[in-house]
Design a protein around this motif. Structure first.
Motif, PDB file in Angstrom:
ATOM      1  N   ARG A  26      38.241   5.520  57.034  1.00  0.00           N
ATOM      2  CA  ARG A  26      38.039   4.096  57.461  1.00  0.00           C
ATOM      3  C   ARG A  26      36.414   3.804  57.444  1.00  0.00           C
ATOM      4  NH1 ARG A  26      42.323   1.862  61.751  1.00  0.00           N
ATOM      5  NH2 ARG A  26      44.079   2.709  60.710  1.00  0.00           N
ATOM      6  N   PRO A  27      35.648   3.892  56.382  1.00  0.00           N
ATOM      7  CA  PRO A  27      34.061   3.843  56.246  1.00  0.00           C
ATOM      8  C   PRO A  27      33.990   2.432  56.773  1.00  0.00           C
ATOM      9  CG  PRO A  27      35.220   3.668  54.114  1.00  0.00           C
ATOM     10  CD  PRO A  27      36.287   4.131  54.980  1.00  0.00           C
ATOM     11  N   ALA A  28      32.839   2.253  57.370  1.00  0.00           N
ATOM     12  CA  ALA A  28      32.192   0.918  58.006  1.00  0.00           C
ATOM     13  C   ALA A  28      31.767   0.177  56.634  1.00  0.00           C
ATOM     14  CB  ALA A  28      31.181   1.078  59.050  1.00  0.00           C
ATOM     15  N   HIS A  29      31.744  -1.005  56.594  1.00  0.00           N
ATOM     16  CA  HIS A  29      30.752  -1.887  55.492  1.00  0.00           C
ATOM     17  C   HIS A  29      30.025  -2.833  56.347  1.00  0.00           C
ATOM     18  CE1 HIS A  29      33.986  -0.113  53.030  1.00  0.00           C
ATOM     19  NE2 HIS A  29      34.940  -0.608  53.953  1.00  0.00           N
ATOM     20  N   PRO A  77      31.901  10.966  60.534  1.00  0.00           N
ATOM     21  CA  PRO A  77      33.357  11.033  60.874  1.00  0.00           C
ATOM     22  C   PRO A  77      33.487  10.294  62.158  1.00  0.00           C
ATOM     23  CG  PRO A  77      32.000  12.881  61.553  1.00  0.00           C
ATOM     24  CD  PRO A  77      31.192  12.353  60.674  1.00  0.00           C
ATOM     25  N   GLU A  78      32.514   9.812  63.050  1.00  0.00           N
ATOM     26  CA  GLU A  78      32.844   9.068  64.181  1.00  0.00           C
ATOM     27  C   GLU A  78      32.601   7.448  63.765  1.00  0.00           C
ATOM     28  OE1 GLU A  78      29.575  10.019  66.619  1.00  0.00           O
ATOM     29  OE2 GLU A  78      30.318  12.353  66.906  1.00  0.00           O
ATOM     30  N   ARG A  79      31.700   6.989  63.098  1.00  0.00           N
ATOM     31  CA  ARG A  79      31.522   5.658  62.790  1.00  0.00           C
ATOM     32  C   ARG A  79      32.059   5.024  61.281  1.00  0.00           C
ATOM     33  NH1 ARG A  79      26.656   4.053  62.145  1.00  0.00           N
ATOM     34  NH2 ARG A  79      25.800   6.022  61.227  1.00  0.00           N
ATOM     35  N   GLY A  80      32.189   5.960  60.720  1.00  0.00           N
ATOM     36  CA  GLY A  80      32.615   5.775  59.240  1.00  0.00           C
ATOM     37  C   GLY A  80      31.737   5.212  58.409  1.00  0.00           C
ATOM     38  N   ASP A 125      25.887  19.242  60.269  1.00  0.00           N
ATOM     39  CA  ASP A 125      24.252  19.145  60.001  1.00  0.00           C
ATOM     40  C   ASP A 125      23.486  19.306  61.255  1.00  0.00           C
ATOM     41  OD1 ASP A 125      21.891  17.794  59.045  1.00  0.00           O
ATOM     42  OD2 ASP A 125      22.851  15.804  59.324  1.00  0.00           O
ATOM     43  N   PRO A 126      22.665  20.476  61.113  1.00  0.00           N
ATOM     44  CA  PRO A 126      22.032  20.883  62.191  1.00  0.00           C
ATOM     45  C   PRO A 126      20.967  19.639  62.652  1.00  0.00           C
ATOM     46  CG  PRO A 126      20.941  21.644  60.109  1.00  0.00           C
ATOM     47  CD  PRO A 126      22.185  21.057  59.629  1.00  0.00           C
ATOM     48  N   SER A 127      20.472  18.794  61.986  1.00  0.00           N
ATOM     49  CA  SER A 127      19.960  17.508  62.566  1.00  0.00           C
ATOM     50  C   SER A 127      20.669  16.538  63.441  1.00  0.00           C
ATOM     51  CB  SER A 127      19.072  16.888  61.359  1.00  0.00           C
ATOM     52  OG  SER A 127      19.765  16.340  60.516  1.00  0.00           O
ATOM     53  N   THR A 128      21.807  16.219  63.017  1.00  0.00           N
ATOM     54  CA  THR A 128      22.947  15.354  63.643  1.00  0.00           C
ATOM     55  C   THR A 128      23.774  15.759  64.427  1.00  0.00           C
ATOM     56  OG1 THR A 128      24.023  14.998  61.690  1.00  0.00           O
ATOM     57  CG2 THR A 128      22.060  13.750  61.990  1.00  0.00           C
ATOM     58  N   GLY A 129      24.334  17.177  64.169  1.00  0.00           N
ATOM     59  CA  GLY A 129      25.652  17.622  64.771  1.00  0.00           C
ATOM     60  C   GLY A 129      26.710  17.204  64.386  1.00  0.00           C
ATOM     61  N   ARG A 130      26.824  16.307  63.411  1.00  0.00           N
ATOM     62  CA  ARG A 130      27.914  15.737  62.795  1.00  0.00           C
ATOM     63  C   ARG A 130      28.382  16.505  61.478  1.00  0.00           C
ATOM     64  NH1 ARG A 130      24.579  10.630  63.024  1.00  0.00           N
ATOM     65  NH2 ARG A 130      25.355   9.724  64.639  1.00  0.00           N
ATOM     66  N   THR A 131      29.797  16.700  61.144  1.00  0.00           N
ATOM     67  CA  THR A 131      30.381  17.177  60.212  1.00  0.00           C
ATOM     68  C   THR A 131      30.925  15.912  59.098  1.00  0.00           C
ATOM     69  OG1 THR A 131      31.053  19.015  61.246  1.00  0.00           O
ATOM     70  CG2 THR A 131      32.169  18.736  59.460  1.00  0.00           C
ATOM     71  N   TYR A 132      30.023  15.888  58.012  1.00  0.00           N
ATOM     72  CA  TYR A 132      30.357  14.576  57.074  1.00  0.00           C
ATOM     73  C   TYR A 132      31.555  14.779  56.470  1.00  0.00           C
ATOM     74  CZ  TYR A 132      25.581  12.960  58.403  1.00  0.00           C
ATOM     75  OH  TYR A 132      24.573  12.324  59.144  1.00  0.00           O
TER      76      TYR A 132
END
Length: 258
Positions: A85-88, A128-131, A198-205
């Protein structure tokens, strides 16, 4: 009604010019006004079911898999875009090509990369959180020695375990939120490792491949979108990569080498 519910359809009306928009005449007593809004704002403006239908239709249009059959506004056979569900919504406003003298940060300008797979599709990352969708790249660090190509290669490796080759300078985008411009490069994807954090954001894209034309639909690049797309394809030709065939967006969950 002898069956529960109703059949609803959502159609793609194409891109309208100013004359077509000015010719809209709402039916008196039925429709008061017509307004164009960002897709990301639909859930706040529409009934939940209608917002789900509209956004599912938009994702089907971007994915390119053909008509989507929905139940209660959700696809019966979800695509990767439906599951993620990517944001637009709006993204940084572009400056026109060719590039002009560009502002720089303390260690050089932020960098964004258009990374081509061998089939001509582009690597896009989904939060993965905001899309939210983004392209590989990021902010320079002192170890990059103010070299934007070094920044791009490092960031692509850290964010998404991507190895790049043959970087080509494209131009730059202004950033309305920061006093800087984002330099754009194109490059060839040679390898993808396991999905990293990602070490700078902590996210796994989430990594997906989309055609350049599909990629445009994730972002609001404004009037210069056609020029940017042309520059991307020129770089693709210089990299010796074929034009991507129209096909559904696909996820890259595993390591891949080309």
């Amino acid at each position: 009604m002898k069956f529960p519910g109703e059949l609803l359809h959502v159609f793609d009306g194409g891109v309208w010019d100013e004359d077509q928009i000015a010719a809209i005449r709402p039916a008196p007593g039925e429709i008061e006004a017509v307004e164009f809004v960002e897709p990301a704002d639909l859930p706040a403006l529409m009934a939940p079911g209608d917002a789900r239908r509209a956004l599912s239709a938009l994702r089907a249009r971007i994915s390119g898999a053909g008509p989507a059959f929905l139940e209660d506004g959700l696809p019966i056979a979800p695509s990767v875009l439906d599951s993620r569900r990517p944001a637009h919504g709006p993204s940084p406003s572009p400056l026109p090509f060719p590039p002009r003298p560009r502002p720089r940060g303390p260690h050089g300008p932020p960098v964004v990369g258009v990374a081509f797979a061998p089939d001509g599709r582009v690597l896009v990352l989904l939060d993965p959180e905001r899309g939210a969708a983004c392209l590989p790249g990021g902010t320079p660090v002192p170890a990059d020695h103010a070299d934007p190509e070094t920044t791009l290669i490092r960031e692509a490796r850290e964010e998404t375990a991507a190895e790049l080759a043959g970087t080509r300078y494209l131009g730059y985008l202004s950033d309305p939120h920061e006093p800087c411009a984002r330099v754009r490069y194109a490059a060839a994807l040679t390898n993808l490792g396991p999905v990293p954090v990602d070490p700078s954001t902590g996210r796994t894209y989430v990594r997906i491949l989309a055609t350049p034309e599909q990629t445009l639909l994730f972002f609001d690049w404004g009037p210069s979108a056609a020029e940017q797309l042309q520059a991307v394809h020129q770089a693709r030709v210089l990299l010796g990569i074929p034009k991507a065939a129209h096909q559904p967006v696909t996820e890259l969950a595993d390591s891949t080498s080309w």
